[in-house]
Design an enzyme around this catalytic site. Structure first.
Site, PDB file in Angstrom:
ATOM      1  N   LYS A   1     -12.219  -7.029  10.384  1.00 56.01           N
ATOM      2  CA  LYS A   1     -12.510  -5.695  10.922  1.00 56.01           C
ATOM      3  C   LYS A   1     -13.614  -5.785  11.967  1.00 56.01           C
ATOM      4  O   LYS A   1     -13.387  -5.496  13.129  1.00 56.01           O
ATOM      5  CB  LYS A   1     -12.912  -4.744   9.805  1.00 56.01           C
TER       6      LYS A   1
ATOM      7  N   ASP B   1     -19.618  -4.850  -1.245  1.00 56.62           N
ATOM      8  CA  ASP B   1     -18.461  -5.184  -0.412  1.00 56.62           C
ATOM      9  C   ASP B   1     -18.626  -4.415   0.903  1.00 56.62           C
ATOM     10  O   ASP B   1     -18.392  -3.210   0.959  1.00 56.62           O
ATOM     11  CB  ASP B   1     -17.181  -4.749  -1.146  1.00 56.62           C
TER      12      ASP B   1
ATOM     13  N   TRP C   1     -10.844   0.487  -2.870  1.00 46.98           N
ATOM     14  CA  TRP C   1     -11.279  -0.919  -2.936  1.00 46.98           C
ATOM     15  C   TRP C   1     -12.229  -1.160  -4.087  1.00 46.98           C
ATOM     16  O   TRP C   1     -12.217  -2.241  -4.690  1.00 46.98           O
ATOM     17  CB  TRP C   1     -11.853  -1.373  -1.592  1.00 46.98           C
TER      18      TRP C   1
HETATM   19  C1  LIG Z   1     -13.610  -2.454   1.689  1.00 51.76           C
HETATM   20  C2  LIG Z   1     -12.534  -3.472   1.541  1.00 51.76           C
HETATM   21  N1  LIG Z   1     -12.627  -4.385   0.552  1.00 51.76           N
HETATM   22  C3  LIG Z   1     -11.686  -5.319   0.375  1.00 51.76           C
HETATM   23  C4  LIG Z   1     -10.590  -5.394   1.196  1.00 51.76           C
HETATM   24  C5  LIG Z   1      -9.562  -6.482   0.967  1.00 51.76           C
HETATM   25  O1  LIG Z   1      -9.732  -7.447   1.947  1.00 51.76           O
HETATM   26  P1  LIG Z   1      -8.746  -8.705   2.038  1.00 51.76           P
HETATM   27  O2  LIG Z   1      -7.396  -8.173   2.351  1.00 51.76           O
HETATM   28  O3  LIG Z   1      -9.338  -9.516   3.148  1.00 51.76           O
HETATM   29  O4  LIG Z   1      -8.802  -9.409   0.720  1.00 51.76           O
HETATM   30  C6  LIG Z   1     -10.448  -4.478   2.235  1.00 51.76           C
HETATM   31  C7  LIG Z   1      -9.274  -4.540   3.124  1.00 51.76           C
HETATM   32  O5  LIG Z   1      -9.004  -3.709   3.950  1.00 51.76           O
HETATM   33  C8  LIG Z   1     -11.438  -3.494   2.420  1.00 51.76           C
HETATM   34  O6  LIG Z   1     -11.353  -2.587   3.389  1.00 51.76           O
END
Ligand SMILES: Cc1ncc(COP(=O)(O)O)c(C=O)c1O
Length: 364
Positions: A197, A173, A102
């Site tokens: 989550k 994040d 991520w």
């Molecule tokens: C740490 C992290 N950041 C970003 C995301 C992306 O999130 P979204 O699909 O809501 O854009 C995720 C998705 O699992 C994640 O675990």
């Protein structure tokens, strides 16, 4: 209904009480004789709901008044673009730590809007991954902020110690770790997290941002879409466009549930207990292996492998037959992943550990 435990990384399991309450209120919310999905977001009832959510978040995470709480749509991925768009001009530099999948996605998106200075703090020694201490990272002296993802959902690697940096704005994040343990909001300039989550259900993104960053430091790029412009979102109380009303409602129920069971102080102890049970089971066997240094192991996403990789598919199949769902690791790293957010009861972990012991005995 068969009792199952759902280890999905997100959208993830929700507290049963919350789902029951949502079911009961589905066609008659707040004694209005219709559902929360059918009411205007401009109505007093909905504005109260939103205020309550903000208040509960402030209490749970201890959010100081110098911070604003914003709600966006488009998930955490949208924030990968919105953050540099709001805070930087194209030629400005921001530090980005590449901790896992991520982090890398955030970097790729940021490259479109600024100049990321990429830091690679993940190291490997004797086959074991660890993260270099944040105090020892070499940051760019001209960078305007540092972006981190302290809990990498896919790899299960984490910075568990609260990050503190003098003279640098930390942007984090926390999609897979928010509300799982205590944090000090004052250490951050901006925190963001998708809801699916630990907050509630998909469609909602939480942003906790220092007001200075919205109003004093705000770069007015002409091309920022209004729905992503923090100044506009703040001015319109996160309702410049119609918000995801059901997702907000459900998140509101989750926050009330969390307050009722004892808040973050309580749940963080349970989460520690849950992850310790699981890591102990892995470490004490010759059959399973985790490849992350203990101090960098995630408390919410526990990843591991079977020493004999050929048995992993069977493990996942047998687990599901025993009511343990969605344990397959992400395709980029394989193996097994148990996502154990707040709504996963300790009973789920004990059942998984018993299953792991039995599987080992039967298939060693
Ligand atoms: C740490 C992290 N950041 C970003 C995301 C992306 O999130 P979204 O699909 O809501 O854009 C995720 C998705 O699992 C994640 O675990």
């Amino acid at each position: 209904m068969k009792k199952i435990f759902n280890f999905s990384p997100g959208p993830a399991t929700l507290p049963y009480e919350v789902l029951k309450q949502a079911q009961n209120e589905l066609i008659n919310w707040n004694n209005l004789n219709f559902s929360v999905m059918e009411i205007s977001h401009r109505s007093n009832e909905f504005i109260d709901l939103l205020q309550n959510i903000k208040q509960d978040l402030r209490e749970l995470i201890n959010i100081p008044t110098q911070y604003d709480i914003l709600f966006c749509q488009g998930g955490a991925r949208t924030q990968f673009a919105a953050i540099p768009m709001n805070l930087l001009f194209y030629n400005e530099i921001a530090d980005y730590a590449n901790i896992g999948y991520w982090s890398l996605q955030a970097i790729k998106e940021a490259k479109k809007y600024c100049v990321p200075n990429i830091i690679n703090p993940v190291k490997k020694k004797n086959g074991i991954f660890y993260i270099k201490k944040i105090e020892n990272w070499i940051l760019n002296k001209n960078s305007k902020y540092i972006h981190i993802c302290p809990n990498e959902t896919i790899e299960g690697i984490a910075i568990n110690k609260e990050p503190i940096l003098q003279n640098k704005i930390i942007i984090a994040d926390l999609s897979s770790s928010i509300l799982a343990k205590e944090i000090n909001v004052k250490n951050y300039g901006l925190i963001y997290a998708s809801a699916q989550k630990n907050i509630g259900t998909a469609g909602l993104t939480l942003i906790i941002i220092k007001k200075d960053l919205i109003f004093n430091n705000h770069k007015k790029r002409q091309e920022i879409p209004s729905v992503l412009d923090y100044k506009i979102i703040s001015k319109y109380n996160s309702m410049f466009n119609t918000p995801p009303t059901f997702s907000l409602y459900l998140s509101g129920l989750v926050l009330k549930w969390l307050k009722k069971i004892g808040g973050i102080k309580y749940i963080s102890k349970i989460n520690k207990k849950k992850s310790t049970l699981l890591y102990n089971a892995i470490d004490s066997s010759n059959f399973y292996i985790n490849k992350i240094k203990p101090c960098n192991r995630s408390i919410t996403n526990v990843t591991f492998y079977l020493k004999d990789k050929k048995k992993e598919d069977l493990f996942i199949q047998k687990a599901q037959e025993n009511g343990l769902y969605y344990l397959k690791g992400h395709k980029i790293i394989g193996g097994i992943r148990a996502s154990i957010y707040n709504a996963m009861p300790i009973e789920g972990i004990k059942t998984l550990v018993n299953f792991m012991n039995d599987f080992e005995k039967n298939y060693v």
